[in-house]
Scaffold this active site. Structure first.
Site, PDB file in Angstrom:
ATOM      1  N   LYS A  11      20.189  12.366  10.764  1.00 58.97           N
ATOM      2  CA  LYS A  11      19.710  13.386   9.814  1.00 58.97           C
ATOM      3  C   LYS A  11      20.958  14.157   9.349  1.00 58.97           C
ATOM      4  O   LYS A  11      21.034  15.394   9.459  1.00 58.97           O
ATOM      5  CB  LYS A  11      18.666  14.271  10.505  1.00 58.97           C
ATOM      6  CG  LYS A  11      17.904  15.196   9.573  1.00 58.97           C
ATOM      7  CD  LYS A  11      17.000  14.496   8.568  1.00 58.97           C
ATOM      8  CE  LYS A  11      16.365  15.520   7.630  1.00 58.97           C
ATOM      9  NZ  LYS A  11      15.818  14.915   6.403  1.00 58.97           N
ATOM     10  N   ASP A  43      13.876  10.508   8.071  1.00 56.63           N
ATOM     11  CA  ASP A  43      12.594  10.594   7.361  1.00 56.63           C
ATOM     12  C   ASP A  43      12.387   9.353   6.491  1.00 56.63           C
ATOM     13  O   ASP A  43      11.311   8.750   6.466  1.00 56.63           O
ATOM     14  CB  ASP A  43      12.477  11.895   6.548  1.00 56.63           C
ATOM     15  CG  ASP A  43      13.770  12.324   5.877  1.00 56.63           C
ATOM     16  OD1 ASP A  43      14.820  11.687   6.116  1.00 56.63           O
ATOM     17  OD2 ASP A  43      13.754  13.309   5.103  1.00 56.63           O
ATOM     18  N   ASP A  97      12.819   7.511  20.095  1.00 60.93           N
ATOM     19  CA  ASP A  97      11.531   7.647  20.774  1.00 60.93           C
ATOM     20  C   ASP A  97      10.401   7.553  19.742  1.00 60.93           C
ATOM     21  O   ASP A  97       9.430   6.795  19.898  1.00 60.93           O
ATOM     22  CB  ASP A  97      11.515   9.021  21.477  1.00 60.93           C
ATOM     23  CG  ASP A  97      10.388   9.157  22.496  1.00 60.93           C
ATOM     24  OD1 ASP A  97       9.617   8.209  22.655  1.00 60.93           O
ATOM     25  OD2 ASP A  97      10.288  10.232  23.122  1.00 60.93           O
ATOM     26  N   TYR A 157      16.974  15.593  24.422  1.00 60.85           N
ATOM     27  CA  TYR A 157      16.228  15.624  25.686  1.00 60.85           C
ATOM     28  C   TYR A 157      17.082  16.122  26.851  1.00 60.85           C
ATOM     29  O   TYR A 157      16.557  16.379  27.939  1.00 60.85           O
ATOM     30  CB  TYR A 157      15.663  14.234  26.014  1.00 60.85           C
ATOM     31  CG  TYR A 157      14.588  13.760  25.043  1.00 60.85           C
ATOM     32  CD1 TYR A 157      14.144  14.579  24.004  1.00 60.85           C
ATOM     33  CD2 TYR A 157      14.021  12.502  25.154  1.00 60.85           C
ATOM     34  CE1 TYR A 157      13.177  14.153  23.113  1.00 60.85           C
ATOM     35  CE2 TYR A 157      13.038  12.067  24.264  1.00 60.85           C
ATOM     36  CZ  TYR A 157      12.629  12.904  23.244  1.00 60.85           C
ATOM     37  OH  TYR A 157      11.667  12.486  22.354  1.00 60.85           O
TER      38      TYR A 157
END
Ligand code: NAD
Length: 372
Positions: A196, A229, A253, A145
């Site tokens: 990730k 995931d 988020d 962000y």
């Protein structure tokens, strides 16, 4: 704390923000009347509505005042089509992300609890959610962000290219890691770090830093890792496995909105965003529900005020040193929903569907009853 009388700035914001804040202010006033909670409280305009009225998200000087406040209690911001109407430099320079960055409130703490009376209000099976008590620790001032480069450019062939950058430095990872490990030390001693790392270099670095931090400073805390995931799936498959879940800004988020289904609704989850302590040991704090301005239900008296009420509860505990009052407020919320009063988002067969105001009335009635 700077002086004996704490100061609280209230930012209702947009959409359902003013509705849920109005009810939360009634709760603040209850504590002032019945629990000798003395604070200087004032309201300020912030958000899209403010921009339409004044051309600014917030008046000049307010950002500096937010930096000095003991508590900033915030509703939500955002409006329909806002991203098209409002110049990017205003949104970037004065919006919520700019407030979080200026206040340096990098540690966003989002408790997720399955309150027993709401077991059937959750879309998840009650046997899966029973007893869930976890905290999502979301990094709030870095990552995707805020990363540079960012933007949309027009390519020579007239097509466009949109760019955002997922970037973290090792000090940023270590400081959010410390918040998670320290929190776990006061809880069940388990941290799950979510990244990730299988495809993102920044994720690989995140994972290595978390491991190094645990080995060096928190050998008493158990650390495991999940790819995001898999984490998204585990949150609905077996949420009881989590104690403290730490992750980056973007993943946090998304995962915390998902985790709100455990509590019954997005309208149930509070949050506190904290800075590092200053030389007086005071942390700046922004207290806000995890939900947004919900334009689809704004102005209809349907919004659940509990997430914002519990955000004030987090301020009672974390900024105002009133742990007993925070516990009293949480107990009153649980009793209010147990009594069958429900806003539509947490309704179930047999419950009485009530308005935003009537939901707060039910919490106040329980506060009265519990302190009689
Ligand atoms: P949202 O969180 O506003 O709403 C998502 C869904 O949850 C909607 O169906 C809404 O009705 C419901 N919901 C949210 N809060 C609720 C409550 N208290 N009670 C009952 N139902 C509730 O997310 P969105 O629709 O994706 O975004 C709407 C606007 O909010 C956008 O402008 C977005 O940028 C902004 N936003 C702001 C914040 C913030 O201020 N912290 C956070 C997220 C989104």
């Amino acid at each position: 704390m700077k002086n004996s009388r704490p100061n609280m700035i209230v930012l209702p914001g947009d959409g359902i923000g003013p509705e849920v804040i109005r009810e939360t202010v009634r709760i603040v006033e209850w504590f002032a009347r019945h629990r000798r909670f003395d604070c200087e409280m004032r309201e300020e305009q912030f958000g899209v509505q403010s921009w339409y009225k004044t051309g600014r998200f917030m008046r000049e000087g307010l950002m500096e005042e937010l930096m000095e406040a003991d508590v900033v209690l915030f509703g939500a911001m955002g409006g329909d089509g806002e991203h098209r109407a409002i110049p990017n430099e205003i949104r970037r320079g004065q919006g919520l992300l700019a407030v979080r960055k200026s206040m340096a409130v990098y540690a966003n703490i989002r408790p997720v609890k399955a309150f027993a009376p709401l077991a059937k209000a959750s879309p998840l099976r009650a046997d899966l959610t029973e007893g869930v008590d976890m905290v999502v620790v979301r990094e709030l001032t870095g990552g995707m962000y805020f990363g540079e480069p960012r933007g949309v450019e027009t390519l020579p062939d007239g097509e466009k290219r949109g760019v955002n950058t997922h970037v973290y430095t090792t000090p940023e990872v270590r400081r959010i890691g410390r918040v998670a490990f320290e929190l776990a030390r006061k809880r069940r001693g388990q941290v799950t770090s979510v990244d990730k790392a299988n495809v993102m270099e920044s994720g690989m670095m995140w994972r290595e830093e978390m491991e190094a931090l645990q080995a060096k400073e928190f050998p008493d805390i158990k650390l495991n890792h999940l790819y995001v995931d898999n984490a998204a799936m585990q949150i609905v498959r077996n949420p009881r496995q989590f104690d403290v879940l730490v992750t980056d800004n973007l993943f946090g988020d998304i995962l915390s909105d998902e985790a709100s289904t455990i509590a019954g609704s997005l309208g149930m989850l509070p949050s506190a965003s904290l800075s590092d302590p200053d030389e007086d040991g005071r942390r700046r704090g922004l207290y806000e529900p995890i939900h947004g301005s919900a334009p689809d239900i704004a102005g209809q008296g349907k919004a659940n005020p509990i997430a914002t009420i519990l955000s004030f509860g987090m301020a009672l505990e974390l900024a105002l040193d009133r742990k007993d009052d925070a516990k009293l407020l949480e107990d009153a919320v649980i009793a209010a929903v147990a009594s069958g009063h429900r806003t539509p988002d947490i309704a179930e067969p047999g419950s009485t569907i009530v308005s935003t105001t009537a939901m707060a009335d039910a919490v106040i009635a329980e506060l009265d009853r519990m302190t009689r």
